[in-house]
Design a protein around this motif. Structure first.
Motif, PDB file in Angstrom:
ATOM      1  N   LYS A   1       0.731  -1.157   0.141  1.00 11.47           N
ATOM      2  CA  LYS A   1      -0.049  -0.233  -0.084  1.00 11.47           C
ATOM      3  C   LYS A   1       1.002   1.322  -0.124  1.00 11.47           C
ATOM      4  CE  LYS A   1      -3.734  -2.266   2.645  1.00 11.47           C
ATOM      5  NZ  LYS A   1      -4.621  -2.343   3.821  1.00 11.47           N
ATOM      6  N   GLN A   2       2.009   1.137   0.483  1.00 12.03           N
ATOM      7  CA  GLN A   2       2.902   2.258   0.515  1.00 12.03           C
ATOM      8  C   GLN A   2       3.833   2.440  -0.721  1.00 12.03           C
ATOM      9  OE1 GLN A   2       2.929   4.396   3.108  1.00 12.03           O
ATOM     10  NE2 GLN A   2       1.532   3.200   4.257  1.00 12.03           N
ATOM     11  N   GLY A   3       3.830   1.508  -1.613  1.00 14.06           N
ATOM     12  CA  GLY A   3       4.590   1.623  -2.670  1.00 14.06           C
ATOM     13  C   GLY A   3       3.814   2.671  -3.868  1.00 14.06           C
ATOM     14  N   SER A   4       4.646   3.090  -4.919  1.00 16.08           N
ATOM     15  CA  SER A   4       4.001   3.756  -5.851  1.00 16.08           C
ATOM     16  C   SER A   4       2.822   2.964  -6.542  1.00 16.08           C
ATOM     17  CB  SER A   4       5.164   4.353  -6.607  1.00 16.08           C
ATOM     18  OG  SER A   4       5.771   3.307  -7.441  1.00 16.08           O
ATOM     19  N   ALA A   5       1.884   3.741  -7.237  1.00 13.55           N
ATOM     20  CA  ALA A   5       1.124   3.095  -7.646  1.00 13.55           C
ATOM     21  C   ALA A   5       1.100   2.287  -9.068  1.00 13.55           C
ATOM     22  CB  ALA A   5      -0.210   4.093  -8.203  1.00 13.55           C
ATOM     23  N   ALA A   6       0.468   1.187  -9.223  1.00 15.76           N
ATOM     24  CA  ALA A   6       0.473   0.379 -10.402  1.00 15.76           C
ATOM     25  C   ALA A   6      -1.088  -0.279 -10.828  1.00 15.76           C
ATOM     26  CB  ALA A   6       1.461  -0.727 -10.195  1.00 15.76           C
ATOM     27  N   ILE A   7      -1.104  -0.277 -11.961  1.00 15.77           N
ATOM     28  CA  ILE A   7      -2.441  -0.293 -12.609  1.00 15.77           C
ATOM     29  C   ILE A   7      -2.658  -1.359 -13.854  1.00 15.77           C
ATOM     30  CG2 ILE A   7      -4.317   0.838 -13.987  1.00 15.77           C
ATOM     31  CD1 ILE A   7      -3.470   3.378 -12.221  1.00 15.77           C
ATOM     32  N   GLY A   8      -3.500  -2.103 -13.930  1.00 17.23           N
ATOM     33  CA  GLY A   8      -3.745  -2.892 -15.071  1.00 17.23           C
ATOM     34  C   GLY A   8      -5.139  -3.132 -15.575  1.00 17.23           C
ATOM     35  N   LEU A   9      -5.180  -3.237 -16.957  1.00 18.08           N
ATOM     36  CA  LEU A   9      -6.863  -3.164 -17.368  1.00 18.08           C
ATOM     37  C   LEU A   9      -6.437  -4.044 -18.561  1.00 18.08           C
ATOM     38  CD1 LEU A   9      -5.585  -0.267 -18.231  1.00 18.08           C
ATOM     39  CD2 LEU A   9      -7.750   0.466 -17.840  1.00 18.08           C
ATOM     40  N   ARG A  10      -7.712  -4.917 -18.870  1.00 18.95           N
ATOM     41  CA  ARG A  10      -7.545  -5.767 -20.084  1.00 18.95           C
ATOM     42  C   ARG A  10      -8.959  -5.789 -20.861  1.00 18.95           C
ATOM     43  NH1 ARG A  10     -10.139 -11.071 -19.447  1.00 18.95           N
ATOM     44  NH2 ARG A  10     -10.950 -11.307 -17.355  1.00 18.95           N
TER      45      ARG A  10
ATOM     46  N   VAL B   1      -2.910  -3.887 -20.616  1.00 24.38           N
ATOM     47  CA  VAL B   1      -2.138  -2.475 -20.460  1.00 24.38           C
ATOM     48  C   VAL B   1      -1.659  -2.518 -18.888  1.00 24.38           C
ATOM     49  CG1 VAL B   1      -2.200  -0.250 -20.546  1.00 24.38           C
ATOM     50  CG2 VAL B   1      -3.326  -1.489 -22.322  1.00 24.38           C
ATOM     51  N   LEU B   2      -0.292  -2.340 -18.797  1.00 29.52           N
ATOM     52  CA  LEU B   2       0.229  -1.838 -17.334  1.00 29.52           C
ATOM     53  C   LEU B   2       0.613  -0.676 -17.270  1.00 29.52           C
ATOM     54  CD1 LEU B   2       2.037  -5.340 -16.499  1.00 29.52           C
ATOM     55  CD2 LEU B   2      -0.015  -4.804 -15.779  1.00 29.52           C
ATOM     56  N   ALA B   3       0.348   0.002 -16.400  1.00 30.84           N
ATOM     57  CA  ALA B   3       0.782   1.386 -16.152  1.00 30.84           C
ATOM     58  C   ALA B   3       1.514   1.504 -14.508  1.00 30.84           C
ATOM     59  CB  ALA B   3      -0.094   2.319 -16.380  1.00 30.84           C
ATOM     60  N   SER B   4       2.375   2.148 -14.519  1.00 30.76           N
ATOM     61  CA  SER B   4       2.872   2.681 -13.169  1.00 30.76           C
ATOM     62  C   SER B   4       3.365   4.000 -13.019  1.00 30.76           C
ATOM     63  CB  SER B   4       3.899   1.643 -12.775  1.00 30.76           C
ATOM     64  OG  SER B   4       5.223   1.972 -13.571  1.00 30.76           O
TER      65      SER B   4
END
Length: 263
Positions: free
Chosen positions: A30-39, A45-48
């Protein structure tokens, strides 16, 4: 200072049935920088977010290629993420050598979950303090999995992890029903919108985010910064477009029903 007597090692259960070391590892995610995935049906697609700690340092890499058909995005301890991504890469190579075919995404995620779970039942180990979004494409289609430090794993249509990820989840929950029909370009734009939600007003630029794509006929790769910046600028232009004549007329001449409490 108060000390919790049930968190000395990972195999000690509290009277409430909790493993505090595992919860600490999940808190690191939870403290790490955000990462996002959608399909969609054909693409993932992955984004961070990859902001540097200071102006004098480079940012930490948050998206890793595992194989031509699989990649991961991480949130949490980057060192643990590199160890696990190297393990995934090794498993893909071994499977390809033995069976001369790409490793199915679901099987790889199960192996990763088993490896993470072992660290929750050995007193001389600690859980991996990293969450992984695993994106891949196999014979069954596109897949997006989330692997938790506890050893649990879940398949998602879209998901976000890391710091301020709740804002991105809210955006994805509003839009996820259209993702299966979305094109590659629309998925990337939605990923950038979701990343922008996690920044809480900070300007989105290609220097603080990374986007990767895998899909039918398209091996996993990280998009170059120039392309990402062009997409961000096109999104900003759309947001700045003026409303239509009807909307302008409503703004100029608001009806009494729109604001009944005005005095």
């Amino acid at each position: 200072m108060f000390r919790n007597q049930y968190d000395t090692d990972v195999t000690t259960w509290s009277p409430a049935g909790r493993l505090f070391q595992v919860e600490y590892a999940m808190e690191a995610v939870k403290q790490g920088s955000a990462a996002i995935g959608l399909r969609s049906k054909t693409h993932v697609v992955l984004a961070s977010v990859n902001k540097a700690n200071s102006e004098l340092s480079s940012h930490q890499k948050k998206i890793f290629k595992v194989d031509d058909h699989i990649g991961v995005a991480i949130a949490g301890l980057t060192a643990d993420g590199r160890v696990l991504s190297r393990y995934l890469r090794s498993e893909c190579i071994n499977y390809s050598f033995a069976y001369e075919s790409p490793l199915p995404v679901g099987r790889l995620v199960v192996q990763l979950a088993d490896k993470a779970q072992v660290c929750t039942q050995r007193s001389w180990k600690r859980p991996y303090g990293v969450g992984l979004l695993v994106a891949g494409l196999d014979e069954l289609g596109a897949h997006l999995y989330y692997n938790c430090p506890s050893g649990n794993y879940f398949e998602y249509q879209a998901f976000a992890i890391g710091s301020r990820s709740q804002a991105a989840k809210t955006y994805l929950e509003r839009k996820f029903e259209s993702f299966m029909r979305s094109s590659r370009e629309d998925l990337i734009k939605d990923a950038l919108f979701a990343i922008k939600e996690t920044l809480q007003g900070e300007k989105l630029t290609s220097s603080i985010c990374t986007v990767a794509v895998v899909g039918a006929g398209e091996p996993f790769h990280v998009m170059d910064q120039k392309t990402i910046q062009e997409l961000i600028e096109s999104l900003e232009v759309k947001e700045d477009e003026p409303v239509g004549d009807q909307g302008a007329a409503m703004q100029e001449d608001p009806s009494p029903e729109a604001a009944p409490m005005d005095i």
